[in-house]
Design a protein around this motif. Structure first.
Motif, PDB file in Angstrom:
ATOM      1  N   LEU A 137       0.719  -1.338  -0.084  1.00 25.49           N
ATOM      2  CA  LEU A 137      -0.146  -0.164   0.050  1.00 25.49           C
ATOM      3  C   LEU A 137       0.847   1.185  -0.001  1.00 25.49           C
ATOM      4  O   LEU A 137       0.347   2.268  -0.388  1.00 25.49           O
ATOM      5  CB  LEU A 137      -0.995   0.002   1.204  1.00 25.49           C
ATOM      6  N   ALA A 138       2.002   1.252   0.331  1.00 28.22           N
ATOM      7  CA  ALA A 138       3.020   2.335   0.565  1.00 28.22           C
ATOM      8  C   ALA A 138       4.552   1.904   0.751  1.00 28.22           C
ATOM      9  O   ALA A 138       4.810   0.871   1.116  1.00 28.22           O
ATOM     10  CB  ALA A 138       2.494   3.223   1.655  1.00 28.22           C
ATOM     11  N   THR A 187       5.854   7.417   6.513  1.00 31.81           N
ATOM     12  CA  THR A 187       4.423   7.826   6.236  1.00 31.81           C
ATOM     13  C   THR A 187       3.709   6.574   7.074  1.00 31.81           C
ATOM     14  O   THR A 187       2.443   6.610   8.042  1.00 31.81           O
ATOM     15  CB  THR A 187       3.929   7.724   5.024  1.00 31.81           C
ATOM     16  N   LEU A 188       4.181   5.326   6.882  1.00 35.40           N
ATOM     17  CA  LEU A 188       3.560   4.263   7.593  1.00 35.40           C
ATOM     18  C   LEU A 188       3.621   4.224   8.996  1.00 35.40           C
ATOM     19  O   LEU A 188       2.594   3.898   9.706  1.00 35.40           O
ATOM     20  CB  LEU A 188       4.187   2.811   7.096  1.00 35.40           C
ATOM     21  N   SER A 196       1.306   7.149  10.284  1.00 30.49           N
ATOM     22  CA  SER A 196      -0.081   6.852  10.271  1.00 30.49           C
ATOM     23  C   SER A 196      -0.606   5.779  11.060  1.00 30.49           C
ATOM     24  O   SER A 196      -1.515   5.655  11.393  1.00 30.49           O
ATOM     25  CB  SER A 196      -0.440   6.657   8.741  1.00 30.49           C
ATOM     26  N   GLY A 197       0.409   4.775  11.403  1.00 29.59           N
ATOM     27  CA  GLY A 197       0.153   3.881  12.493  1.00 29.59           C
ATOM     28  C   GLY A 197      -0.196   4.183  13.990  1.00 29.59           C
ATOM     29  O   GLY A 197      -1.030   3.995  14.658  1.00 29.59           O
ATOM     30  N   THR A 199      -1.288   7.598  14.450  1.00 29.78           N
ATOM     31  CA  THR A 199      -2.950   8.066  14.411  1.00 29.78           C
ATOM     32  C   THR A 199      -3.969   7.125  14.291  1.00 29.78           C
ATOM     33  O   THR A 199      -5.025   7.563  14.986  1.00 29.78           O
ATOM     34  CB  THR A 199      -2.767   9.201  13.171  1.00 29.78           C
ATOM     35  N   SER A 200      -3.672   6.180  13.501  1.00 29.41           N
ATOM     36  CA  SER A 200      -4.792   5.071  13.531  1.00 29.41           C
ATOM     37  C   SER A 200      -4.977   4.227  14.829  1.00 29.41           C
ATOM     38  O   SER A 200      -6.290   4.133  15.135  1.00 29.41           O
ATOM     39  CB  SER A 200      -4.305   3.992  12.449  1.00 29.41           C
ATOM     40  N   GLU A 257       4.341  -4.520  14.266  1.00 30.90           N
ATOM     41  CA  GLU A 257       3.265  -4.413  14.903  1.00 30.90           C
ATOM     42  C   GLU A 257       2.371  -5.850  14.890  1.00 30.90           C
ATOM     43  O   GLU A 257       2.485  -6.431  14.088  1.00 30.90           O
ATOM     44  CB  GLU A 257       2.247  -3.370  13.926  1.00 30.90           C
ATOM     45  N   ARG A 287      -0.518   0.641  -9.661  1.00 32.30           N
ATOM     46  CA  ARG A 287       0.073   0.938  -8.360  1.00 32.30           C
ATOM     47  C   ARG A 287      -0.152   2.541  -8.235  1.00 32.30           C
ATOM     48  O   ARG A 287       0.194   3.351  -9.276  1.00 32.30           O
ATOM     49  CB  ARG A 287       1.474   0.821  -8.408  1.00 32.30           C
ATOM     50  N   ALA A 316      -1.112   5.626  -1.695  1.00 30.68           N
ATOM     51  CA  ALA A 316      -2.248   4.985  -0.752  1.00 30.68           C
ATOM     52  C   ALA A 316      -3.550   5.745  -0.598  1.00 30.68           C
ATOM     53  O   ALA A 316      -4.888   5.316  -0.761  1.00 30.68           O
ATOM     54  CB  ALA A 316      -1.842   4.881   0.637  1.00 30.68           C
ATOM     55  N   ILE A 321      -7.238   4.326  -1.539  1.00 33.94           N
ATOM     56  CA  ILE A 321      -8.264   3.943  -0.633  1.00 33.94           C
ATOM     57  C   ILE A 321      -9.588   4.879  -1.042  1.00 33.94           C
ATOM     58  O   ILE A 321     -10.870   4.494  -0.851  1.00 33.94           O
ATOM     59  CB  ILE A 321      -7.882   4.451   0.996  1.00 33.94           C
ATOM     60  N   LEU A 337       1.163  -1.997   9.824  1.00 32.88           N
ATOM     61  CA  LEU A 337       1.405  -0.742   9.371  1.00 32.88           C
ATOM     62  C   LEU A 337       0.699  -0.438   8.079  1.00 32.88           C
ATOM     63  O   LEU A 337       0.030   0.822   7.933  1.00 32.88           O
ATOM     64  CB  LEU A 337       2.900  -0.449   8.806  1.00 32.88           C
ATOM     65  N   GLU A 338       0.412  -1.276   7.016  1.00 31.67           N
ATOM     66  CA  GLU A 338      -0.556  -0.806   6.070  1.00 31.67           C
ATOM     67  C   GLU A 338      -1.867  -0.855   6.318  1.00 31.67           C
ATOM     68  O   GLU A 338      -2.703   0.053   5.912  1.00 31.67           O
ATOM     69  CB  GLU A 338      -0.282  -1.910   4.818  1.00 31.67           C
ATOM     70  N   LEU A 339      -2.467  -1.697   7.208  1.00 31.62           N
ATOM     71  CA  LEU A 339      -4.041  -1.729   7.689  1.00 31.62           C
ATOM     72  C   LEU A 339      -4.076  -0.012   8.283  1.00 31.62           C
ATOM     73  O   LEU A 339      -5.113   0.417   8.052  1.00 31.62           O
ATOM     74  CB  LEU A 339      -4.131  -2.495   8.328  1.00 31.62           C
ATOM     75  N   SER A 340      -3.408   0.452   9.123  1.00 29.56           N
ATOM     76  CA  SER A 340      -3.369   1.583   9.811  1.00 29.56           C
ATOM     77  C   SER A 340      -3.152   2.766   8.829  1.00 29.56           C
ATOM     78  O   SER A 340      -4.062   3.641   9.026  1.00 29.56           O
ATOM     79  CB  SER A 340      -2.135   1.728  10.854  1.00 29.56           C
ATOM     80  N   LEU A 341      -2.510   2.430   7.837  1.00 24.29           N
ATOM     81  CA  LEU A 341      -2.353   3.511   6.725  1.00 24.29           C
ATOM     82  C   LEU A 341      -3.662   3.714   6.018  1.00 24.29           C
ATOM     83  O   LEU A 341      -4.316   4.733   5.824  1.00 24.29           O
ATOM     84  CB  LEU A 341      -1.285   3.444   5.811  1.00 24.29           C
ATOM     85  N   ALA A 342      -4.300   2.333   5.760  1.00 26.79           N
ATOM     86  CA  ALA A 342      -5.693   2.530   5.107  1.00 26.79           C
ATOM     87  C   ALA A 342      -6.593   3.113   5.908  1.00 26.79           C
ATOM     88  O   ALA A 342      -7.443   3.958   5.360  1.00 26.79           O
ATOM     89  CB  ALA A 342      -5.910   1.033   4.724  1.00 26.79           C
ATOM     90  N   HIS A 343      -6.542   2.653   7.174  1.00 28.65           N
ATOM     91  CA  HIS A 343      -7.773   3.370   8.332  1.00 28.65           C
ATOM     92  C   HIS A 343      -7.445   5.025   8.091  1.00 28.65           C
ATOM     93  O   HIS A 343      -8.356   5.863   8.284  1.00 28.65           O
ATOM     94  CB  HIS A 343      -7.311   2.935   9.824  1.00 28.65           C
ATOM     95  N   HIS A 344      -6.024   5.309   8.218  1.00 31.05           N
ATOM     96  CA  HIS A 344      -5.799   6.826   8.164  1.00 31.05           C
ATOM     97  C   HIS A 344      -6.457   7.545   6.896  1.00 31.05           C
ATOM     98  O   HIS A 344      -6.847   8.695   7.028  1.00 31.05           O
ATOM     99  CB  HIS A 344      -4.218   7.085   8.289  1.00 31.05           C
ATOM    100  N   LEU A 380      -6.706  -6.019   1.361  1.00 31.35           N
ATOM    101  CA  LEU A 380      -7.756  -5.479   2.510  1.00 31.35           C
ATOM    102  C   LEU A 380      -8.984  -5.286   1.852  1.00 31.35           C
ATOM    103  O   LEU A 380      -9.302  -4.853   0.614  1.00 31.35           O
ATOM    104  CB  LEU A 380      -7.115  -4.229   3.048  1.00 31.35           C
TER     105      LEU A 380
END
Lengths: 343, 343
Positions: A6-7, A12-13, A16-17, A19-20, A59, B241, B244, B248, B280-287, B317
């Protein structure tokens, strides 16, 4: 082969981890963005403060274990890189409640150095600290089978890596601190957990660092790497594909032997996914572990099965055994309320 | 390319999944091996019994959601295959506590058929049932962009697939049943949740079925499949690609539009990993989801981020939005104690 994600921007990851985590669990945690750390939400009782941290990419470790009955603060570094001493010391100050701080540190050079400096900075602020060094990875003790192992003499080697036993240290010390134990007692308990623990991991596919096109190392289609670390470190042996029972036995044997576990002993077992294992596979690993230990008269008193200490998207798993005492089990069973572990 | 795994025998994986769950959570669940189902441990109060199930390979769904405040029984089929009507009806009888049973069924032909026959068998035993059909996957409504979409007329199509909104149905109906609501009320509530929900998924890499050497479908290195199902079903569009935020937004837009969400609305959001995504990617998606909705005046009232409805080891996801009412949020917040969800 390029591994899509995703990134590809680690910073950034990581940001955002945080804040999420706060947005999803405002009742449990609060965050500081600069310096970056996660802290228990709301008023914390006067207790020993538990502070951990380390590189991101594992994580929910450590940020997901902040909350009642576990950590008071967690400090994430960049992906696979230690947080700075300044960030750690700021988190210690923020989490401290006048009874000292226990620093839980996985045994990697950068973490050891930065937590050590942070402890000195805390001392200058009049905050007493104790450190528990977690070094549970028995693979680090093994010589690479093909002879390409560490060439340094033992006295110059950094020692065992710290991996999933850190969960047991954080849970058990967290429960003791919550119950009012003092700094020296919680530290001694944590060291006792470490000395009672061992971990071994295998991988079917290495992790891919954000921004990289390839996994940290290559494996053939029928190869399994035994003894991998959680940062893409190679293991000690490449084995061919085999039945699950055989693989889990080979993974567990050095842990069992290292702890001298035999008939009548009991353990807390952590069957930990490293990122891309299916739930069914982790359950199968648990099932095979149960059979392997049961045949040797060792009882699993408690089990945790899931993704707790990951290595990005590594397709693999680790098995951690903690020799169980009544006290460990009692503290393991105590209530916990964090984003990633609640009971 | 061959994808390595711990086992290529689906039946062994499913069976060990049950024994592992019981061994790890004896306080929460008990199992029946033949027929295979998971049931809430201990004495259950007189309440509407919630029973769900479906093909395995989506763990922790459904077996991990058995316990106080959620399901009373879950019936796993083989990997990606419906459980039999006989197994389901046996589980209904075992879970029933004289107030009827709510059957929560994801909309797939086999599941719909077998749960329907099971409901008839239950009726012969004098057990009243109601069924909530979960069909939240908005991708099923979309025509494949390259024109290779479904060729059947609308009236012959099986309708939307059921995916991660089932978590919201099980949680919200589970809380209502625990609080004493009757069968008709819990069923109406469940249908209300379904009508208020939408889901859309993307994948960077398809899942690989145990025993197969290759993923369910191939994707180029820079391709992302939009609108995938949870059984290796292709999506509706291959996209290149991208950042993010862009990905999203593209994923969320059809869900938001389908539900008619706009300024002043609130949602419960589920950011769900399909198997091999990093935390980390799931958190970024949430963000990014938070930013996308926030810019449109939509508030996220509650969020769940993690692997809840997986598709084996798929790297991808899904995002589920449930239009939130005060009642939904109140029931969402109610205590729950299951292997995979506890608060």
């Amino acid at each position: 082969m390029s591994i899509r994600s995703l990134a590809d921007d680690g910073a950034t990851l990581v940001a955002s981890g945080l804040t999420s985590l706060q947005r999803a669990h405002p009742d449990l945690v609060a965050i500081s963005e600069e310096p970056a750390y996660v802290i228990r939400a709301g008023a914390t009782p006067a207790k020993v403060a538990l502070v951990s941290g380390g590189g991101s990419g594992h994580e929910p470790l450590h940020t997901g274990f902040v909350g009642m009955g576990m950590l008071d603060a967690a400090v994430p570094g960049a992906v696979f890189a230690s947080p700075t001493a300044f960030d750690i010391s700021t988190a210690i100050r923020a989490a401290h409640r006048d009874r000292g701080a226990l620093l839980i540190v996985k045994n990697y050079t950068g973490d050891v150095l930065n937590f050590s400096i942070a402890a000195e900075l805390a001392a200058e602020d009049g905050i007493a600290t104790e450190t528990v060094l977690v070094d549970d990875d028995v693979a680090t003790d093994l010589q690479r089978v093909d002879g390409a192992g560490p060439s340094q003499p033992d006295s110059h080697r950094p020692g065992r890596r710290g991996t999933a036993a850190v969960i047991a240290v954080e849970k058990i010390c967290g429960a003791a601190a919550e119950a009012g134990a003092g700094l020296a007692e919680v530290a001694a308990l944590g060291r006792d957990v470490v000395h009672s623990s061992g971990t071994m991991a295998l991988a079917f596919r290495a992790c891919t660092h954000p921004g990289d096109d390839r996994p940290a190392f290559d494996l053939g289609d029928d190869e399994i790497e035994f003894g991998v670390g959680i940062h893409g470190e190679r293991g000690v042996e490449v084995r061919p594909r085999a039945q699950a029972g055989e693989l889990i036995a080979a993974l567990t044997a050095p842990v069992q032997e290292g702890l001298g576990l035999g008939r009548g002993d009991a353990v807390i077992a952590i069957v930990n996914g490293l990122g891309a294992m299916t739930g069914l596979e982790l359950s199968l690993a648990h099932h095979e572990l149960d059979g392997y230990l049961g045949a040797r008269g060792v009882t699993i008193a408690r089990t945790l099965v899931g993704n707790y200490v990951t290595s990005l998207d590594m397709r693999g798993l680790s098995i951690t055994l903690v020799r169980a005492t009544d006290r460990f089990v009692e503290l393991w069973d105590a209530p916990v309320r964090t984003p990633a572990l609640t009971w």
